[in-house]
Scaffold this motif. Structure first.
Motif, short mmCIF file in Angstrom:
data_model
loop_
_atom_site.label_atom_id
_atom_site.label_comp_id
_atom_site.label_asym_id
_atom_site.label_seq_id
_atom_site.Cartn_x
_atom_site.Cartn_y
_atom_site.Cartn_z
N LEU A 253 3.52 -8.37 1.72
CA LEU A 253 2.34 -9.73 2.36
C LEU A 253 3.16 -10.81 1.57
O LEU A 253 2.80 -11.97 2.07
CB LEU A 253 1.11 -9.36 2.10
CG LEU A 253 0.50 -8.52 2.90
CD1 LEU A 253 -1.06 -8.22 2.68
CD2 LEU A 253 0.80 -8.71 4.56
N ARG A 254 3.93 -10.87 0.50
CA ARG A 254 4.34 -11.93 -0.06
C ARG A 254 5.82 -12.38 0.37
O ARG A 254 6.09 -13.59 0.70
CB ARG A 254 4.58 -11.59 -1.54
CG ARG A 254 3.44 -11.76 -2.47
CD ARG A 254 3.46 -11.40 -3.80
NE ARG A 254 4.38 -10.28 -4.00
CZ ARG A 254 4.55 -9.87 -5.29
NH1 ARG A 254 4.02 -10.49 -6.47
NH2 ARG A 254 5.28 -8.71 -5.57
N THR A 255 6.65 -11.45 0.84
CA THR A 255 8.15 -11.71 1.22
C THR A 255 8.34 -11.33 2.67
O THR A 255 9.20 -11.87 3.22
CB THR A 255 9.24 -11.07 0.51
OG1 THR A 255 8.96 -9.52 0.79
CG2 THR A 255 8.80 -11.31 -0.98
N THR B 162 -4.14 -2.56 4.90
CA THR B 162 -3.72 -3.26 3.71
C THR B 162 -3.73 -2.39 2.42
O THR B 162 -4.60 -1.42 2.52
CB THR B 162 -4.56 -4.58 3.36
OG1 THR B 162 -5.88 -4.27 3.08
CG2 THR B 162 -4.40 -5.53 4.42
N GLY B 163 -3.01 -2.84 1.67
CA GLY B 163 -3.00 -1.82 0.47
C GLY B 163 -2.07 -2.47 -0.90
O GLY B 163 -1.38 -3.65 -0.58
N ASP B 164 -1.53 -1.63 -1.56
CA ASP B 164 -0.73 -2.01 -2.70
C ASP B 164 0.12 -0.85 -3.09
O ASP B 164 -0.25 0.38 -3.25
CB ASP B 164 -1.63 -2.12 -3.95
CG ASP B 164 -1.00 -2.67 -4.92
OD1 ASP B 164 -0.06 -2.00 -5.67
OD2 ASP B 164 -1.16 -3.90 -5.52
N LEU B 165 1.47 -1.22 -2.92
CA LEU B 165 2.21 -0.17 -3.39
C LEU B 165 3.29 -0.72 -4.49
O LEU B 165 3.92 -1.66 -4.36
CB LEU B 165 3.49 0.17 -2.06
CG LEU B 165 2.79 0.79 -0.87
CD1 LEU B 165 3.96 0.81 0.16
CD2 LEU B 165 2.33 2.13 -1.23
N LYS B 166 3.13 -0.04 -5.59
CA LYS B 166 3.75 -0.51 -6.94
C LYS B 166 3.59 -2.06 -7.13
O LYS B 166 4.48 -2.58 -7.38
CB LYS B 166 5.14 -0.02 -6.79
CG LYS B 166 5.43 1.28 -6.61
CD LYS B 166 7.03 1.60 -6.60
CE LYS B 166 7.00 3.11 -6.34
NZ LYS B 166 8.53 3.46 -6.30
N GLY B 167 2.20 -2.19 -6.99
CA GLY B 167 1.86 -3.77 -7.22
C GLY B 167 2.37 -4.65 -6.24
O GLY B 167 1.91 -5.85 -6.50
N GLU B 168 2.99 -4.42 -5.15
CA GLU B 168 3.23 -5.05 -4.27
C GLU B 168 2.07 -5.03 -2.94
O GLU B 168 1.73 -4.07 -2.40
CB GLU B 168 4.50 -4.65 -3.58
CG GLU B 168 5.03 -5.63 -2.56
CD GLU B 168 5.42 -7.19 -2.90
OE1 GLU B 168 5.45 -7.93 -2.29
OE2 GLU B 168 5.89 -7.03 -4.17
N PRO B 169 1.45 -6.32 -2.66
CA PRO B 169 0.52 -6.23 -1.68
C PRO B 169 1.32 -6.08 -0.25
O PRO B 169 2.21 -6.82 0.15
CB PRO B 169 -0.12 -7.55 -1.63
CG PRO B 169 0.87 -8.69 -2.07
CD PRO B 169 1.59 -7.54 -3.21
N VAL C 267 0.99 -4.54 4.14
CA VAL C 267 0.44 -3.95 5.26
C VAL C 267 1.09 -2.91 6.04
O VAL C 267 2.54 -3.14 5.87
CB VAL C 267 0.00 -5.31 6.26
CG1 VAL C 267 1.27 -5.85 6.85
CG2 VAL C 267 -0.87 -4.74 7.40
N ALA C 268 0.37 -2.07 6.43
CA ALA C 268 1.05 -0.82 7.33
C ALA C 268 1.14 -1.14 8.49
O ALA C 268 -0.19 -1.19 9.03
CB ALA C 268 0.58 0.65 6.79
N SER C 269 1.98 -1.12 9.49
CA SER C 269 1.97 -1.39 10.67
C SER C 269 1.10 -0.13 11.30
O SER C 269 1.39 1.09 10.97
CB SER C 269 3.65 -1.34 11.41
OG SER C 269 3.39 -1.17 12.82
N PRO C 270 0.25 -0.57 12.38
CA PRO C 270 -0.66 0.65 12.91
C PRO C 270 0.18 1.45 13.90
O PRO C 270 -0.12 2.43 14.29
CB PRO C 270 -1.68 -0.26 13.76
CG PRO C 270 -1.21 -1.65 13.91
CD PRO C 270 0.03 -1.72 12.73
N ALA D 86 -0.01 -14.56 5.05
CA ALA D 86 0.03 -14.87 6.32
C ALA D 86 1.63 -14.60 6.73
O ALA D 86 2.62 -14.80 5.99
CB ALA D 86 0.01 -16.29 6.58
N ILE D 87 1.78 -13.49 7.83
CA ILE D 87 3.12 -13.00 8.13
C ILE D 87 2.90 -13.22 9.69
O ILE D 87 1.81 -13.18 10.37
CB ILE D 87 3.32 -11.68 7.65
CG1 ILE D 87 2.36 -10.79 8.13
CG2 ILE D 87 3.39 -11.69 6.02
CD1 ILE D 87 2.56 -9.30 7.96
#
Length: 122
Positions: free
Chosen positions: A83-85, A63-70, A72-75, A45-46
């Motif tokens: 999504l974690r930090t 949503t996606g994964d960049l280098k292991g980081e979950p 979200v790309a702003s539309p 949740a953000i």
């Protein structure tokens, strides 16, 4: 002193869309809740507000994964937010607020700050 918080039920499991986000309203403002069923944890949740545009759109991001980081790309401008930090991967001086989230039976709960009025009434 730590600010007072409470766990608010904001939606149910049935409201969630796999690999996507939904927008919910809290006393702290609009929040984007994401369900990524192939990750642990699967719920994030953000803030729903894109800090670059001010528009409430992040729940509609990809949503996606960049280098292991979950992420979200702003539309709107396509910046990626962890999504974690909540940190923007393209500009680490910018971040969105994150919220602790949990599954309670079939309800999704967010930890949100208690408003000043609620603190006075308690």
């Amino acid at each position: 002193m730590k600010p007072r918080t409470r766990w608010d039920a904001v939606c149910t499991v049935e409201d969630l869309v796999p690999e996507s986000g939904i927008a919910v309203w809290t006393e702290d403002g609009p929040v984007a809740v994401f369900y990524l069923p192939h990750r642990l944890p699967a719920l994030f949740a953000i803030s729903h507000s894109d800090p670059f545009s001010g528009a409430n759109v992040l729940a509609r991001g990809i949503t996606g994964d960049l280098k292991g980081e979950p992420v979200v790309a702003s539309p709107l401008y396509k910046q990626h937010f962890s999504l974690r930090t909540g940190t923007c991967l393209e500009d680490d001086s910018v971040r969105v607020k994150t919220y602790p989230v949990l599954l309670d039976g079939d309800r999704i709960r967010l930890e949100v700050p208690v408003t000043q009025q609620e603190s006075i009434a308690a």
